[in-house]
Design an enzyme around this catalytic site. Structure first.
Site, mmCIF file in Angstrom:
data_model
loop_
_atom_site.group_PDB
_atom_site.id
_atom_site.type_symbol
_atom_site.label_atom_id
_atom_site.label_comp_id
_atom_site.label_asym_id
_atom_site.label_seq_id
_atom_site.Cartn_x
_atom_site.Cartn_y
_atom_site.Cartn_z
ATOM 1 N N HIS A 408 0.843 -1.190 0.000
ATOM 2 C CA HIS A 408 0.000 0.000 0.000
ATOM 3 C C HIS A 408 0.875 1.235 0.000
ATOM 4 C CE1 HIS A 408 -2.765 3.074 1.971
ATOM 5 N NE2 HIS A 408 -3.309 2.795 0.802
ATOM 6 N N HIS A 409 0.630 2.131 -0.969
ATOM 7 C CA HIS A 409 1.333 3.406 -1.062
ATOM 8 C C HIS A 409 0.315 4.531 -1.020
ATOM 9 C CE1 HIS A 409 5.008 1.513 -3.334
ATOM 10 N NE2 HIS A 409 5.045 1.294 -2.028
ATOM 11 N N GLU A 410 0.129 5.130 0.143
ATOM 12 C CA GLU A 410 -0.672 6.347 0.223
ATOM 13 C C GLU A 410 0.266 7.527 0.003
ATOM 14 O OE1 GLU A 410 -2.887 9.089 -0.047
ATOM 15 O OE2 GLU A 410 -4.035 7.264 0.436
ATOM 16 N N HIS A 478 -6.390 4.263 -6.129
ATOM 17 C CA HIS A 478 -7.505 4.921 -5.455
ATOM 18 C C HIS A 478 -7.329 6.437 -5.525
ATOM 19 C CE1 HIS A 478 -9.746 1.661 -3.107
ATOM 20 N NE2 HIS A 478 -9.010 1.058 -4.038
ATOM 21 N N GLU A 497 -10.363 3.015 -7.982
ATOM 22 C CA GLU A 497 -11.530 3.352 -7.177
ATOM 23 C C GLU A 497 -12.340 4.373 -7.964
ATOM 24 O OE1 GLU A 497 -12.332 4.643 -2.569
ATOM 25 O OE2 GLU A 497 -10.901 5.785 -3.745
ATOM 26 N N GLU A 503 -16.695 1.850 1.466
ATOM 27 C CA GLU A 503 -16.263 2.395 2.753
ATOM 28 C C GLU A 503 -17.097 3.594 3.189
ATOM 29 O OE1 GLU A 503 -13.732 4.620 -0.250
ATOM 30 O OE2 GLU A 503 -14.551 2.608 0.005
#
Length: 701
Positions: A408-410, A478, A497, A503
């Site tokens: 995961h890369h935010e 996303h 997304e 969510e």
């Protein structure tokens, strides 16, 4: 099948202030006309049979540097060609796709000096039209700036529209259904950048009173901003609006160059809109030399527990930390960090036990304490784990269980920071056996002033997909721009997304029951969505009563199963927590069984905003799966199984709403039954309010 190909060639000449006879191309029921209006400006119109789809509408580009293509233009010539071919996607809803169109290229020129040239290329399909502008190499026009596009989609009547606001920075809105004359974004609370009062996003889904279904979008969005649509409530006309750069202009280009395709999908049957491959066909084939490393898959992950306030992304509660030089081991842990080694092992065990391929872990890397809303440049480095997340230990543990971890890369919207660190981050992934990454772009974009859907960011998303492909890595994006079929070019771009996902049920007013019946007609027209279905604990208070009071998912449990079929994605998440599934292992069996890659897809029934019933055949197998969903209204759906192989017997396992079920009062009530069926059988499904049904059909050996 009737097929027509009519062409009238217009002579070149001065752009007199008079209309000209049209160039006409037709394929089956779709007819295109290209002409000039009384002012000498190029126009087009589209019909479906005898019914107008788009009435006479302008074409043109306004440039910021010198005379553009927004005034009179001569037609200096044209060419045509007929293409009919087939191709096989790396993954998808069908095994083979037919690409049949008739192309008309119209050459335009300014009548006055400097006489700049512009081509408009049209492709007429049996289910619609695509067109784009092409600026050829020419003296006096090398570098140029598009200020705005003048493309119009004038409509013949006040259609019903399914729309979200034309926000430059977010697609995460619930859909409004209204007449075009009633489009007004002002009552809608903005998520990022407030839209103009009558500006909507594409894909825009329309339904006419005389029975036409029309979808307006774009294909192959490359080196250009996303297109919004400005609605004229009085005339029902639509005009393109390009998301601006920080400078206010739309696109910075160099000839030869072309725009994305503007797409119009049309049919008198709603299911035919959903099976259209027009947008996908307008994209380029992949340039990747091999694609056997691309693996459609199902996954679980450390994710939903943060949304329901059972855990946190951040390791500590200290704010104002700086990435460089911070001794993370000295921070006081908050005791709620979800991405810890022990918890991740629990998800790995669950995935291994139930045959799921991957485990996503959000919140594993340092920086979550200090990023949200701060418009901060350097928050994450994408390689440094928190003290309680042992990268090597988890890599070995997952490998021993036959499971892969999903990265995961935010980015926190700091895209310049991410681009500086991408190569190092992808090396880290390869070293630790991560095959896929979920990227995120929450917040305002850095470079400051750029938008999520502007040219700069569009180039970033495409660059990221290409760079990951060079490293043989897959991606799920996303908060990115909505897809335009580029998963044909970048088949490692498994999903995005770019819409209001599941969510939102956990921390907002939620998604209304009609939401999932609209998404296939809008957001999914351009490509797969990571909607994160599969929530079994519908009422959310049990996870954290104080913070989740009154919150719930606005579907039944059976509808959550059906979404695995009706909302297509080659990467599907079983989004709930393991303990929620362990209470309903009989229903979880459908998630284990359902495929994510398909040889065939049939839309058995559909009406936007009301219901969808979809059947799909698993890739390389004889198994079929059916999903049927409804809006807030209960309804019965009759499913004919004539798509099954004649002469074969199948066992149907039907996961349905129980008697008395409803999305709001009794959402977790379901029933499972089995029966033998064949291609002559018919099933009658009773869908509860906000409910659905899921069916697996397996041949009896």
């Amino acid at each position: 099948m009737r097929q027509y190909f009519w062409l009238l060639l217009l002579p070149a000449g001065p752009a007199a202030a008079q209309a000209t006879a049209p160039l006409t191309v037709q394929l089956d029921n779709v007819r295109l006309q290209v002409a000039r209006n009384a002012a000498g400006q190029p126009t087009y119109a589209v019909q479906f049979g005898a019914k107008p789809v788009v009435t006479t509408s302008r074409l043109g580009l306004a440039l910021a540097d010198g005379p553009g293509f927004d005034g009179p233009l001569e037609i200096t010539g044209s060419e045509t060609k007929d293409v009919d071919e087939t191709w096989n996607p790396v993954w998808g809803e069908v095994k083979t796709i037919r690409n049949h169109y008739r192309q008309l290229t119209v050459h335009l020129r300014q009548p006055q000096q400097p006489g700049r040239r512009l081509d408009v290329v049209f492709r007429v399909f049996a289910d619609g039209v695509g067109f784009r502008y092409e600026v050829p190499r020419q003296p006096g026009l090398s570098y140029f700036t598009v200020q705005q596009e003048l493309t119009e989609f004038n409509l013949p009547a006040n259609h019903k529209a399914f729309w979200i606001p034309g926000d430059y920075d977010s697609n995460e809105y619930a859909y409004t259904t209204s007449r075009l004359s009633e489009v007004d974004t002002t009552p809608i609370e903005a998520i990022q950048q407030k839209a103009a009062p009558h500006r909507v996003q594409t894909p825009l889904m329309l339904k006419s009173d005389d029975g036409l279904y029309v979808n307006i979008h774009e294909a192959a969005l490359v080196n250009y901003p996303a297109m919004m649509l400005d609605v004229d409530p009085a005339t029902y006309g639509l005009r393109s609006h390009l998301v601006p750069a920080a400078t206010g202009a739309a696109a910075y280009l160099q000839a030869p160059e072309h725009t994305p395709w503007r797409t119009i999908v049309v049919s008198d049957k709603a299911p035919e809109v959903l099976v259209s491959k027009l947008i996908l066909n307008l994209n380029e084939p992949t340039k990747f030399p091999t694609t056997d490393w691309i693996k459609p898959q199902k996954f679980v992950g450390v994710w939903w527990e943060m949304h329901v306030n059972k855990a946190s992304w951040n390791y500590a509660d200290t704010s104002n930390l700086k990435l460089a030089g911070t001794d993370w081991n000295r921070l006081k842990p908050n005791g709620r960090h979800g991405a810890n080694t022990t918890n991740v092992k629990r998800y790995i065990d669950f995935a291994a036990q139930h045959g799921l391929q991957s485990v996503l872990v959000e919140g594993w890397n340092v920086g979550w304490e200090d990023w949200a809303g701060n418009w901060k440049e350097e928050v994450f480095d994408f390689v440094t784990p928190y003290p309680d997340f042992n990268v090597t230990e988890l890599q070995q543990y997952a490998a021993a269980k036959g499971v892969q971890l999903m990265m995961h890369h935010e980015t926190s919207g700091s895209v310049t920071n991410y681009e500086r660190r991408q190569q190092e981050a992808y090396r880290f992934m390869k070293e630790h056996n991560y095959a896929a990454v979920k990227t995120g772009y929450v917040g305002r974009i850095i470079p400051r002033g750029e938008h999520h859907d502007g040219q700069w960011m569009v180039n970033h998303y495409n660059h990221t997909a290409a760079l990951l492909g060079q490293n043989e890595l897959m991606v799920d994006m996303h908060e990115a721009v909505r897809p335009t079929g580029l998963h044909r070019t970048y088949p490692n771009w498994l999903a995005s997304e770019a819409a209001r996902g599941n969510e939102f049920n956990a921390w907002s007013s939620g998604n209304p029951p009609e939401h999932e019946t609209i998404l296939p007609f809008t957001r999914l027209m351009g490509g797969p969505m990571d909607y994160t279905p599969g929530i079994f604990r519908i009422k959310l208070e049990s996870w954290n009563p104080a913070q989740n009071k009154g919150r719930q998912v606005h579907t039944t449990l059976a509808k959550q199963l059906a979404l695995y079929v009706t909302l297509y994605s080659p990467v599907q998440m079983a989004a709930d927590l393991p303990e929620a599934y362990e209470q309903h292992l009989d229903a979880f069996q459908f998630i284990k069984d359902v495929a994510v890659d398909w040889d065939d897809t049939r839309i058995l029934a559909a009406e936007p905003g009301e219901y969808i019933t979809t059947a799909r055949k698993a890739k390389g197998r004889e198994d079929w799966f059916v999903g049927s969903i409804t809006d807030e209204n209960p309804r019965q759906q009759t499913v004919k199984l004539d798509f099954l192989t004649p002469g074969r017997q199948y066992e149907a396992t039907i996961y349905a709403d129980a008697k008395g079920a409803s999305w709001d009062k009794n959402p977790e009530a379901y029933q499972i039954r089995k029966q033998k069926v064949n291609s002559k059988s018919t099933l009658r499904l009773q869908l509860a309010a906000g409910g659905g049904a899921a069916i697996s059909l397996r041949p009896i050996q």
